[in-house]
Design a protein around this motif. Structure first.
Motif, PDB file in Angstrom:
ATOM      1  N   THR A 140      10.543  -1.643 -15.786  1.00  0.00           N
ATOM      2  CA  THR A 140      11.398  -2.363 -14.846  1.00  0.00           C
ATOM      3  C   THR A 140      12.371  -1.413 -14.159  1.00  0.00           C
ATOM      4  OG1 THR A 140      11.260  -4.394 -16.172  1.00  0.00           O
ATOM      5  CG2 THR A 140      13.082  -4.233 -14.598  1.00  0.00           C
ATOM      6  N   VAL A 141      12.974  -0.519 -14.943  1.00  0.00           N
ATOM      7  CA  VAL A 141      13.886   0.485 -14.384  1.00  0.00           C
ATOM      8  C   VAL A 141      13.129   1.395 -13.419  1.00  0.00           C
ATOM      9  CG1 VAL A 141      15.347   2.487 -14.916  1.00  0.00           C
ATOM     10  CG2 VAL A 141      15.449   0.446 -16.363  1.00  0.00           C
ATOM     11  N   PHE A 142      11.910   1.769 -13.826  1.00  0.00           N
ATOM     12  CA  PHE A 142      11.092   2.648 -12.990  1.00  0.00           C
ATOM     13  C   PHE A 142      10.739   1.966 -11.666  1.00  0.00           C
ATOM     14  CE2 PHE A 142       6.961   4.658 -11.866  1.00  0.00           C
ATOM     15  CZ  PHE A 142       7.429   5.957 -11.702  1.00  0.00           C
ATOM     16  N   ILE A 143      10.437   0.676 -11.725  1.00  0.00           N
ATOM     17  CA  ILE A 143      10.141  -0.084 -10.505  1.00  0.00           C
ATOM     18  C   ILE A 143      11.348  -0.053  -9.566  1.00  0.00           C
ATOM     19  CG2 ILE A 143       9.703  -2.410  -9.582  1.00  0.00           C
ATOM     20  CD1 ILE A 143       7.978  -2.906 -12.101  1.00  0.00           C
ATOM     21  N   GLY A 144      12.544  -0.211 -10.139  1.00  0.00           N
ATOM     22  CA  GLY A 144      13.760  -0.136  -9.333  1.00  0.00           C
ATOM     23  C   GLY A 144      13.930   1.227  -8.692  1.00  0.00           C
ATOM     24  N   TYR A 200       5.849  10.325  -5.553  1.00  0.00           N
ATOM     25  CA  TYR A 200       4.577  10.969  -5.878  1.00  0.00           C
ATOM     26  C   TYR A 200       4.076  10.530  -7.256  1.00  0.00           C
ATOM     27  CZ  TYR A 200       4.610  14.144  -1.866  1.00  0.00           C
ATOM     28  OH  TYR A 200       4.577  14.648  -0.600  1.00  0.00           O
ATOM     29  N   ILE A 201       4.968  10.470  -8.229  1.00  0.00           N
ATOM     30  CA  ILE A 201       4.596  10.102  -9.592  1.00  0.00           C
ATOM     31  C   ILE A 201       4.062   8.667  -9.661  1.00  0.00           C
ATOM     32  CG2 ILE A 201       5.514   9.651 -11.922  1.00  0.00           C
ATOM     33  CD1 ILE A 201       7.517  11.948 -11.375  1.00  0.00           C
ATOM     34  N   SER A 202       4.641   7.802  -8.818  1.00  0.00           N
ATOM     35  CA  SER A 202       4.271   6.371  -8.855  1.00  0.00           C
ATOM     36  C   SER A 202       3.193   6.009  -7.842  1.00  0.00           C
ATOM     37  CB  SER A 202       5.519   5.521  -8.577  1.00  0.00           C
ATOM     38  OG  SER A 202       6.021   5.804  -7.275  1.00  0.00           O
TER      39      SER A 202
END
Length: 201
Positions: free
Chosen positions: A161-165, A10-12
């Motif tokens: 990058t971590v968030f994308i993962g 939801y956040i992304s």
């Protein structure tokens, strides 16, 4: 863990990517940006990329065109993507010319190209990840801003990058996409920005 990964989805949500890139620009840029210029871009972009799409989604859901905000089927994605493309073009041709910022102009052109590419993939029954497409666009845009202004934002890019993962893991956990669809989505977003970087970098 399941609740956390669902919250990440939801956040992304792709709705937030245009506004996130715009705000990031004004935070990163060393160029003087008067409050009028910032509000002249941020406010209409907020309305056109978040408020209007939410209202459009509610209308489409009420008439049975879509069932979920994540649009799980290929058929559900057509009209929301067409609306999204129309709103992005409105920003490119109506909003930005009145408050011209070159970097934001090409960022939104890239987002438009990515959305058109995502719509085109539906013809081949490919449901690319719009979450990863948006994050791929944002990642490339922030990288280009870092190079353009010669500002070190390695920490921000590392966190992204971590968030994308995490987002990719979330979409796989929720069985919303296959690995191939995630990769295709990220590549569409990343490459759409990369192709336009040479016009302003």
């Amino acid at each position: 863990m399941g609740l956390f990964l669902r919250a990440i989805s939801y956040i992304s949500h792709p709705l937030f990517i245009p506004l996130a890139g715009t705000i990031a620009y004004f935070i990163i840029t060393p160029k003087y940006s008067p409050l009028e210029l910032q509000s002249g871009n941020i406010l209409p972009i907020f309305i056109l990329t978040i408020i209007i799409p939410i209202v459009s989604y509610l209308i489409l859901r009420n008439i049975g065109v879509v069932r979920s905000i994540f649009m799980p089927s290929i058929k559900e994605r057509r009209y929301p993507l067409l609306i999204h493309i129309g709103l992005l073009l409105m920003i490119v041709y109506e909003v930005i010319p009145n408050n011209f910022v070159m970097e934001i102009h090409y960022y939104f052109l890239g987002l438009t190209v990515a959305a058109i590419a995502a719509l085109f993939t539906l013809l081949f029954k490919v449901k690319c990840s719009l979450h990863l497409m948006g994050l791929g666009s944002l990642f490339m845009f922030l990288t280009a801003l870092s190079i353009h202004f010669e500002i070190n934002i390695t920490l921000a890019l590392s966190i992204l990058t971590v968030f994308i993962g995490l987002v990719a893991s979330s979409r796989l956990y929720l069985k919303a996409h296959s690995k191939a669809e995630l990769v295709i989505g990220f590549c569409i977003g990343f490459i759409s920005q990369l192709l336009l970087v040479r016009f302003w970098l």
